[in-house]
Design a protein around this motif. Structure first.
Motif, PDB file in Angstrom:
ATOM      1  N   HIS A   1       0.817  -1.215   0.000  1.00  0.00           N
ATOM      2  CA  HIS A   1       0.000   0.000   0.000  1.00  0.00           C
ATOM      3  C   HIS A   1       0.857   1.273   0.000  1.00  0.00           C
ATOM      4  CE1 HIS A   1      -3.273  -2.716   1.099  1.00  0.00           C
ATOM      5  NE2 HIS A   1      -4.098  -1.754   0.716  1.00  0.00           N
ATOM      6  N   GLY A   2       2.195   1.109  -0.075  1.00  0.00           N
ATOM      7  CA  GLY A   2       3.073   2.267  -0.124  1.00  0.00           C
ATOM      8  C   GLY A   2       3.389   2.867   1.235  1.00  0.00           C
ATOM      9  N   ILE A   3       3.182   2.098   2.291  1.00  0.00           N
ATOM     10  CA  ILE A   3       3.479   2.556   3.650  1.00  0.00           C
ATOM     11  C   ILE A   3       4.742   1.845   4.129  1.00  0.00           C
ATOM     12  CG2 ILE A   3       2.624   2.701   6.031  1.00  0.00           C
ATOM     13  CD1 ILE A   3       0.978   4.372   4.065  1.00  0.00           C
ATOM     14  N   SER A   4       5.729   2.627   4.563  1.00  0.00           N
ATOM     15  CA  SER A   4       6.996   2.025   5.008  1.00  0.00           C
ATOM     16  C   SER A   4       6.816   1.316   6.347  1.00  0.00           C
ATOM     17  CB  SER A   4       8.075   3.100   5.137  1.00  0.00           C
ATOM     18  OG  SER A   4       7.793   3.945   6.243  1.00  0.00           O
ATOM     19  N   ASN A   5       7.753   0.426   6.643  1.00  0.00           N
ATOM     20  CA  ASN A   5       7.723  -0.291   7.920  1.00  0.00           C
ATOM     21  C   ASN A   5       7.740   0.684   9.091  1.00  0.00           C
ATOM     22  OD1 ASN A   5       7.795  -2.629   6.449  1.00  0.00           O
ATOM     23  ND2 ASN A   5       9.885  -3.185   7.013  1.00  0.00           N
ATOM     24  N   ASP A   6       8.558   1.719   8.978  1.00  0.00           N
ATOM     25  CA  ASP A   6       8.697   2.694  10.045  1.00  0.00           C
ATOM     26  C   ASP A   6       7.380   3.424  10.309  1.00  0.00           C
ATOM     27  OD1 ASP A   6      10.320   4.207  11.936  1.00  0.00           O
ATOM     28  OD2 ASP A   6      10.103   5.879  10.534  1.00  0.00           O
ATOM     29  N   ILE A   7       6.728   3.859   9.255  1.00  0.00           N
ATOM     30  CA  ILE A   7       5.456   4.581   9.402  1.00  0.00           C
ATOM     31  C   ILE A   7       4.394   3.658  10.001  1.00  0.00           C
ATOM     32  CG2 ILE A   7       3.559   5.702   8.154  1.00  0.00           C
ATOM     33  CD1 ILE A   7       6.060   7.438   8.370  1.00  0.00           C
ATOM     34  N   LEU A   8       4.313   2.413   9.496  1.00  0.00           N
ATOM     35  CA  LEU A   8       3.334   1.465  10.031  1.00  0.00           C
ATOM     36  C   LEU A   8       3.578   1.241  11.522  1.00  0.00           C
ATOM     37  CD1 LEU A   8       0.988  -0.524   9.576  1.00  0.00           C
ATOM     38  CD2 LEU A   8       2.721  -2.275   9.140  1.00  0.00           C
ATOM     39  N   TYR A   9       4.813   1.006  11.900  1.00  0.00           N
ATOM     40  CA  TYR A   9       5.150   0.768  13.305  1.00  0.00           C
ATOM     41  C   TYR A   9       4.726   1.960  14.171  1.00  0.00           C
ATOM     42  CZ  TYR A   9       7.846   0.044  17.544  1.00  0.00           C
ATOM     43  OH  TYR A   9       8.210  -0.102  18.861  1.00  0.00           O
ATOM     44  N   LYS A  10       5.113   3.164  13.757  1.00  0.00           N
ATOM     45  CA  LYS A  10       4.793   4.353  14.554  1.00  0.00           C
ATOM     46  C   LYS A  10       3.295   4.552  14.694  1.00  0.00           C
ATOM     47  CE  LYS A  10       9.048   6.841  13.616  1.00  0.00           C
ATOM     48  NZ  LYS A  10       9.683   7.940  12.900  1.00  0.00           N
ATOM     49  N   ARG A  11       2.565   4.328  13.616  1.00  0.00           N
ATOM     50  CA  ARG A  11       1.119   4.503  13.673  1.00  0.00           C
ATOM     51  C   ARG A  11       0.474   3.497  14.625  1.00  0.00           C
ATOM     52  NH1 ARG A  11      -0.682   5.757   7.366  1.00  0.00           N
ATOM     53  NH2 ARG A  11       0.032   7.924   7.358  1.00  0.00           N
ATOM     54  N   MET A  12       0.893   2.239  14.539  1.00  0.00           N
ATOM     55  CA  MET A  12       0.242   1.206  15.345  1.00  0.00           C
ATOM     56  C   MET A  12       0.602   1.297  16.825  1.00  0.00           C
ATOM     57  SD  MET A  12      -0.095  -2.000  12.741  1.00  0.00           S
ATOM     58  CE  MET A  12      -1.143  -2.896  13.872  1.00  0.00           C
ATOM     59  N   VAL A  13       1.832   1.665  17.151  1.00  0.00           N
ATOM     60  CA  VAL A  13       2.170   1.794  18.576  1.00  0.00           C
ATOM     61  C   VAL A  13       1.543   3.052  19.179  1.00  0.00           C
ATOM     62  CG1 VAL A  13       4.290   0.426  18.456  1.00  0.00           C
ATOM     63  CG2 VAL A  13       4.411   2.896  18.196  1.00  0.00           C
ATOM     64  N   ARG A  14       1.069   3.956  18.332  1.00  0.00           N
ATOM     65  CA  ARG A  14       0.322   5.123  18.824  1.00  0.00           C
ATOM     66  C   ARG A  14      -1.163   4.822  18.983  1.00  0.00           C
ATOM     67  NH1 ARG A  14       3.539   9.020  14.878  1.00  0.00           N
ATOM     68  NH2 ARG A  14       5.230   9.568  16.269  1.00  0.00           N
ATOM     69  N   GLY A  15      -1.562   3.602  18.605  1.00  0.00           N
ATOM     70  CA  GLY A  15      -2.937   3.206  18.827  1.00  0.00           C
ATOM     71  C   GLY A  15      -3.808   3.130  17.588  1.00  0.00           C
ATOM     72  N   TRP A  16      -3.251   3.398  16.416  1.00  0.00           N
ATOM     73  CA  TRP A  16      -4.035   3.282  15.192  1.00  0.00           C
ATOM     74  C   TRP A  16      -4.294   1.810  14.918  1.00  0.00           C
ATOM     75  CZ3 TRP A  16      -2.795   6.917  10.565  1.00  0.00           C
ATOM     76  CH2 TRP A  16      -2.598   8.222  11.010  1.00  0.00           C
TER      77      TRP A  16
END
Length: 111
Positions: A16-31
């Motif tokens: 989907h064009g989302i980097s590992n870093d962005i996915l990680y940060k979003r999910m640990v923030r509760g997304w």
């Protein structure tokens, strides 16, 4: 729920064009995972370099024009020209009591 992504989620996010870093940060923030991969990344808009400005060294005007033109005239980066117009630059000049520092002013204030 705050959690770390699984290897499978990382793979899907990359599709989907989302980097590992962005996915990680979003999910640990509760997304949740769906929101994490379906929310578009913010685009960083190009600065409006077409506005006119004037650059002074002391009381002498040393350059006039757009950011692109002034950066060529003074042989400095565009970011440097933009810094000349910041409040931080003015504070530094005042703190140092500098009479010969470069400072810039926007001529067509849009802000």
């Amino acid at each position: 729920m705050k959690r770390k992504p699984t290897p499978e989620e990382y793979r899907i996010a990359r599709e989907h064009g989302i980097s590992n870093d962005i996915l990680y940060k979003r999910m640990v923030r509760g997304w949740d995972f769906d929101r994490s991969i379906n929310t578009k990344l913010r685009s960083h808009k190009r600065k409006n370099y077409s506005r006119q400005m004037s650059v002074y060294k002391g009381e002498e005007e040393i350059a006039f024009g757009t950011v692109d033109e002034i950066s060529e005239i003074l042989n400095v980066k565009k970011e440097t020209v933009l810094f000349y117009a910041t409040p931080s630059n003015l504070k530094r000049i005042e703190a140092r009591n500098s009479k010969n520092a470069r400072v810039a002013f926007w001529l067509d204030d849009e802000d």
